[in-house]
Design an enzyme around this catalytic site. Structure first.
Site, PDB file in Angstrom:
ATOM      1  N   ASP A 237     -30.992  82.713  -7.892  1.00 33.61           N
ATOM      2  CA  ASP A 237     -30.140  83.361  -8.887  1.00 33.61           C
ATOM      3  C   ASP A 237     -30.981  84.349  -9.685  1.00 33.61           C
ATOM      4  O   ASP A 237     -31.995  83.975 -10.276  1.00 33.61           O
ATOM      5  CB  ASP A 237     -29.540  82.302  -9.819  1.00 33.61           C
ATOM      6  CG  ASP A 237     -28.666  82.946 -10.891  1.00 33.61           C
ATOM      7  OD1 ASP A 237     -27.729  83.684 -10.513  1.00 33.61           O
ATOM      8  OD2 ASP A 237     -28.929  82.740 -12.084  1.00 33.61           O
ATOM      9  N   GLU A 336     -27.139  86.688  -4.304  1.00 33.25           N
ATOM     10  CA  GLU A 336     -25.973  87.543  -4.485  1.00 33.25           C
ATOM     11  C   GLU A 336     -26.355  88.966  -4.111  1.00 33.25           C
ATOM     12  O   GLU A 336     -27.450  89.421  -4.420  1.00 33.25           O
ATOM     13  CB  GLU A 336     -25.539  87.542  -5.957  1.00 33.25           C
ATOM     14  CG  GLU A 336     -24.832  86.283  -6.362  1.00 33.25           C
ATOM     15  CD  GLU A 336     -24.403  86.321  -7.824  1.00 33.25           C
ATOM     16  OE1 GLU A 336     -23.541  85.522  -8.187  1.00 33.25           O
ATOM     17  OE2 GLU A 336     -24.948  87.142  -8.590  1.00 33.25           O
ATOM     18  N   ASP A 413     -28.483  79.039 -15.280  1.00 31.97           N
ATOM     19  CA  ASP A 413     -29.091  79.706 -14.120  1.00 31.97           C
ATOM     20  C   ASP A 413     -29.397  78.697 -13.009  1.00 31.97           C
ATOM     21  O   ASP A 413     -29.271  79.012 -11.828  1.00 31.97           O
ATOM     22  CB  ASP A 413     -30.370  80.448 -14.524  1.00 31.97           C
ATOM     23  CG  ASP A 413     -30.059  81.678 -15.374  1.00 31.97           C
ATOM     24  OD1 ASP A 413     -29.062  82.361 -15.070  1.00 31.97           O
ATOM     25  OD2 ASP A 413     -30.790  81.935 -16.340  1.00 31.97           O
TER      26      ASP A 413
END
Ligand code: ZN
Length: 443
Positions: A237, A336, A413
């Site tokens: 992340d 991501e 997170d």
């Protein structure tokens, strides 16, 4: 961990002369062309003289053998090795940068050495170098940079005794690289990221195309790591509270990078910008002319500083992350997909750090044989990694995650990285959203 032998490869780069003098004025490319042609000429002379010296020495050596029935030692006769002796003879009287000149002499010595038996037996004629010789560039004399989307090469070309140096107080010539394809771009990025090492390269003029080319050598050691499990996914992340948080599903251990260093740097840069704004230099205040040079200088200096800081920090972070993945046997990294541009100007960190960081992570991971999977960024920060419940209110505060359904409580997170460590999480989330939409319709 197995290590294979270093691989040497060459990439051919088309260059445009892009040289500026110390006042920032562009130097006429014709003048640089003249200089480089002269250096090609000198390279040829040095190579031919080197062959001449080698030839003379080996003739002396065979006469010596006839007389004494043993070969002389180079150091006894020449005070140096043969290449060192020739270097000493040829180091003055040319304009070449000294390390490049040494490379040229050594190269010609080696070519002589490789075929000297044939010369001495008279089986082939001695080497003579033709015009248009490539200029040798020592690997330490190659400086590759990326500025915005363009690549630039600064090459040390001349020594301080040359007329060019006397005029411009510069031993370097700068070129802009014409990057035609993605694979060249990847090679250059990996050289900048120090995944590849740049080797001794050659600069050569193509008369037909009227362009300079660098045949740039790059080297790397391909690594094969045995214990990586492609099914063990490290969720990464790139967050807000922490620049990086990574974890394997169900593992309470995590890899984190604390943002303190970046924050501290950001504060300093913002303060500097503010003070420039006050002085009316940063954005300009209508006083064009005198002010513009000062303004550009300050702005460029800040941007340069930011770029250098980012580059160093991101190298360090990505390297540490990949080490963590290898140590934990993770054969896959899932992140991501971030785009290079963001419209959200307030997110200072997202703007300039994360896209670059992600690229560096990807490059370093691939070198180790770790798969990198990008997923659509959607709800990974709002979904509970324990029970799958998605609700924006799960993350009321930036740093904390609290599931409103099962009560799971963790660093936000870390929770996001847990979601990212689940295979096909983007498809799972899409399903979950569709399911909950359906159940709302039926209610
Ligand atoms: Zn939950």
């Amino acid at each position: 961990m197995k290590k294979k032998k270093e691989v040497n490869k060459v990439v051919r780069l088309a260059l445009y002369i892009d040289q500026y003098d110390k006042d920032g004025k562009q130097v006429d490319y014709k003048e640089i062309n003249q200089l480089l042609w002269e250096l090609q000429k000198q390279t040829r002379e040095i190579k031919n003289k080197t062959i001449q010296y080698c030839w003379e020495y080996y003739n002396f050596r065979s006469d010596y053998y006839k007389k004494f029935n043993s070969y002389p030692k180079e150091k006894d006769i020449l005070n140096y090795s043969l290449a060192g002796f020739i270097m000493d003879k040829l180091k003055t009287g040319n304009d070449l940068y000294s390390q490049n000149c040494t490379t040229t002499v050594r190269g010609a010595c080696k070519e002589f050495e490789d075929s000297r038996e044939k010369f001495l037996k008279g089986e082939s004629s001695i080497i003579t170098y033709k015009p248009n010789q490539p200029i040798d560039i020592h690997n330490e004399r190659i400086d590759l940079k990326k500025i915005d989307k363009d690549f630039y090469l600064s090459l040390n070309m001349v020594n301080t005794k040359s007329d060019y140096y006397k005029k411009y107080k510069d031993t370097k010539v700068r070129f802009k690289v014409n990057v035609k394809d993605d694979s060249t771009q990847t090679i250059l990025e990996r050289c900048i990221d120090q995944i590849y090492k740049i080797g001794e390269s050659k600069l050569i003029y193509n008369r037909k195309k009227k362009l300079w080319f660098l045949n740039m050598v790059y080297k790397f050691e391909p690594q094969v790591i045995d214990n990586l499990d492609p099914d063990k996914i490290l969720g990464v992340d790139l967050g807000v509270a922490l620049p990086i948080c990574a974890s394997v599903y169900g593992d309470l251990n995590r890899f984190t990078i604390n943002g303190g260093e970046i924050e501290e740097f950001r504060r300093r840069v913002e303060a500097r910008k503010k003070s420039l704004l006050k002085q009316g230099r940063y954005c300009g205040d209508g006083r064009i002319g005198h002010g513009i040079k000062t303004r550009n200088k300050s702005v460029y200096a800040i941007e340069d500083k930011i770029a250098r800081f980012r580059d160093t920090a991101n190298h360090k972070y990505s390297r540490a992350l990949i080490d963590y993945a290898v140590k934990n046997g993770c054969g896959t990294i899932q992140m991501e997909e971030l785009s290079g541009i963001t419209s959200d100007a307030n997110r200072f960190l997202k703007n300039w750090t994360y896209y670059d960081l992600q690229t560096k992570i990807k490059n370093k991971a691939e070198e180790k044989g770790i798969n990198v999977v990008f997923i659509k960024p959607r709800y990974t920060s709002k979904r509970c990694s324990k029970c799958g419940y998605i609700n924006a209110d799960n993350r009321k505060y930036q740093a904390h995650f609290l599931c409103l359904k099962c009560g799971f409580k963790e660093n936000a997170d870390y929770n996001a990285s847990q979601n990212l460590s689940i295979r096909d999480i983007d498809k799972i989330i899409e399903n979950e959203i569709n399911q909950s939409a359906k159940s709302k319709q039926t209610e």
